[in-house]
Structures are given as C-alpha cells and as structure tokens.
Enzyme design. Structure first.
Site, PDB file in Angstrom:
ATOM      1  N   ARG A 198     -15.102  -9.097  37.837  1.00 54.40           N
ATOM      2  CA  ARG A 198     -14.219  -8.568  38.864  1.00 54.40           C
ATOM      3  C   ARG A 198     -12.804  -8.997  38.519  1.00 54.40           C
ATOM      4  O   ARG A 198     -12.584 -10.083  37.970  1.00 54.40           O
ATOM      5  CB  ARG A 198     -14.602  -9.091  40.262  1.00 54.40           C
ATOM      6  N   ASP A 222     -11.925  -5.117  31.423  1.00 55.70           N
ATOM      7  CA  ASP A 222     -12.429  -3.899  32.068  1.00 55.70           C
ATOM      8  C   ASP A 222     -12.108  -3.890  33.559  1.00 55.70           C
ATOM      9  O   ASP A 222     -12.079  -2.821  34.162  1.00 55.70           O
ATOM     10  CB  ASP A 222     -13.949  -3.795  31.880  1.00 55.70           C
ATOM     11  N   GLU A 227      -6.826  -3.342  41.576  1.00 56.45           N
ATOM     12  CA  GLU A 227      -7.275  -1.994  41.231  1.00 56.45           C
ATOM     13  C   GLU A 227      -7.139  -1.088  42.463  1.00 56.45           C
ATOM     14  O   GLU A 227      -7.399  -1.517  43.581  1.00 56.45           O
ATOM     15  CB  GLU A 227      -8.741  -2.011  40.798  1.00 56.45           C
ATOM     16  N   HIS A 244     -12.542  -0.271  34.549  1.00 55.58           N
ATOM     17  CA  HIS A 244     -13.700  -0.669  35.354  1.00 55.58           C
ATOM     18  C   HIS A 244     -14.873   0.296  35.145  1.00 55.58           C
ATOM     19  O   HIS A 244     -15.464   0.812  36.087  1.00 55.58           O
ATOM     20  CB  HIS A 244     -13.321  -0.739  36.838  1.00 55.58           C
TER      21      HIS A 244
END
Length: 321
Positions: A198, A222, A227, A244
């Site tokens: 995360r 990633d 976000e 992600h």
C-alpha cells in the site's frame, strides 16, 4: 429472494456484471457517484479501493453489507460499519499469486544473478508467501520479517527488500510509513526497495531522499501515497513505476469476484450464490509478462492513474520479464 432488494455495484467491476440480477435489483454506478443519496435504498454495496467509504457515504443509508474486491480494506471505515451494524467483507489473498508474479518480474529487471542475492520480505502472509515461493525457485537467499513489528537488523542485510503488509495506522502492528528515513538508513548501500503493498506503507519523501542520495540503488513502486493524485515528481527517480496493478491479473480479479459472490450469498442466505463460481478464462497468453511495458504505458500519462488501473488487463503468467 425479493427482487426489491437493491444492490449497488461499482461499475468498474466488470467481472460481476449480470451476476446478481436474479436475486437483487442492481444499480451500476461510477465510484464518484456513490453517495448517501444514491445508496438510500441499497442493502448491499460492492466497491473497489478507489476512494474511502465511511460515515460520509453510509450514514443514513440502508446498507447492511459492504464488500470490496480487494485484498486490503483500509478504504472502508470498519469501525463505523461495526458500530452501525454493517457487515463488511474483503477478498483477502485473492491477488497473492498475481502480486507474486509481479515481484518476480521486477526481480528479473533488477539483476540477472538473483541466485547470488538476498531478498528481504516484510510481511509473509498470503502475498508474501507467494513472493517467497517464487524467490526460492530463483535460488535467492531469504530473510523473512513477520509480523512487521519484528523489524530488526537481520532483514536489513538484504540486497532487495519487498513490502507485503496491510496498511494499519494503529493497532498492534502499525505499518503506516514503516519504510521511513530510519528504515532506509538501515538498508545496505545500493539495496533496492519494492513496494507492491500500500502506498502509505512507504514515506514518499524519505524514499525520495534515499534515492537522490544514492543510498538506495533503485526502487520498484506499484502503490503510491495519495492515489490517484500521486506525486509525479517521484517518477524520474523510480526504476519501475506502475499504477497499482500488481494484483490485477485476470485470475486475481475473478478470484476476488468469487469471494464476494460467496460473501453476499452467505450474508443474505442465497444458496445459489453461496455455491456460484465464475470460471477462470483459458490462458491465451504467450507466457511472458512485460513489466517494462506497464511502466512505459504509465509514464506516458500518470494523471490517468485511475483510468489505466480500471482498464488494465493482464494474465497471471509464467516466466515474467
């Protein structure tokens, strides 16, 4: 089952289109349009992790069940749900193999001599265990850290550290900014970081400093803080950057959908849904996953983070590159 019961589904979850209509009235909404007003008559809500769901969205609504087709669930205010009689469910472990293969592809980009390197895995649950299995096949030496509170100098001996913990701000094992300035200072000079857990597990500014100083040899990212409105100034410093999508193989999405179908079936006591399973597609890929292609596509327009993620399609494949 009464057809008058309304179920609201994030319309980007294409795997679940048409599944619930025999048992519910279904409304498909863009996540930004899910609100108290649109949920007024819904008994169930199925979502992704593109935004937060808590009092602002659920207070006064009729929702009795909220499910997310993601392994993580920090976007659900579980405390609010539990206080207000709203059952919540997630798809824990559904994307473990997919993330494991993403990390394997990243490792292949970091070095051609992986059998000579040590991998530190922080968080050895379903996903971390998948990473461990793949790393063992590659002949890597492993240093395991689980639970994350047990961070010690041992894991910092690794040439590459990969993060696979849930995001927890409080509780017994908080993981918010676990990868901070102190964490990076303990890593070997020239070591690499992979974050497919995360975004807020890693302190972005501390990562920036560690990369700019040359203390870290590189990073694969990633997942990002804030976000989908990520700090684009970090991108030039990151060796491999993706929006992600590590857990977004076709198989992972169907695994998650099946978990939510079963959870809905059990909660509302619908026998057909308890036993329903969406089939996995036949593998039509060429057996090669190009992580560099995903990186290149993302860098073209990082402001399209959500759109790229929602439309992303990848087979969970062998021999990733």
């Amino acid at each position: 089952m009464s057809s008058y019961m309304l179920l609201t589904l994030d319309k980007s979850i294409k795997e679940l289109r048409g599944v619930f209509e025999p048992y519910f009235a279904v409304q498909y909404l863009d996540s930004k349009n899910i609100s108290k007003e649109t949920l007024k008559n819904s008994v169930a809500l199925i979502i992704r992790s593109t935004r937060k769901y808590g009092e602002e969205t659920l207070a006064g609504a009729n929702v009795k069940f909220i499910g997310t087709v993601t392994s993580g669930y920090e976007h659900i205010d579980t405390e609010f749900c539990e206080k207000n009689g709203i059952f919540w469910a997630n798809a824990h472990g559904s994307n473990a193999e997919s993330v494991g293969e993403y990390v394997e592809a990243a490792l292949a980009q970091i070095s051609e001599k992986l059998s000579e390197l040590t991998l530190g895995i922080v968080g050895v649950g379903a996903t971390g265990s998948s990473v461990k299995k793949n790393a063992e096949k590659l002949g890597m030496r492993l240093l395991l850290c689980d639970p994350p509170k047990n961070l010690n100098d041992n894991v910092f001996e690794a040439d590459i550290i990969t993060l696979h913990v849930p995001l927890e701000k409080y509780g017994k094992y908080p993981t918010y900014h676990i990868a901070n300035a102190d964490f990076f200072s303990k890593m070997k000079r020239g070591a690499w970081l992979i974050n497919a857990a995360r975004g807020a597990v890693c302190d972005s500014e501390a990562l920036r400093a560690a990369l700019q100083s040359g203390h870290l040899g590189g990073a694969v990212v990633d997942v990002w803080e804030n976000e989908p409105n990520i700090d684009e100034s970090l991108l030039p410093l990151i060796e491999i950057a993706t929006p992600h999508i590590a857990g977004h193989s076709t198989e992972a999405k169907i695994n998650a959908a099946n978990m939510l179908i079963k959870s809905i079936g059990e909660h509302f006591n619908i026998e057909e849904l308890k036993n329903k399973t969406l089939p996995l597609p036949q593998n039509s890929s060429n057996g090669v996953y190009s992580i560099r292609k995903d990186d290149a596509e993302f860098r073209k327009n990082p402001r399209n983070f959500t759109e790229i993620r929602n439309e992303y399609k990848r087979k969970a494949e062998l021999n990733p590159t």
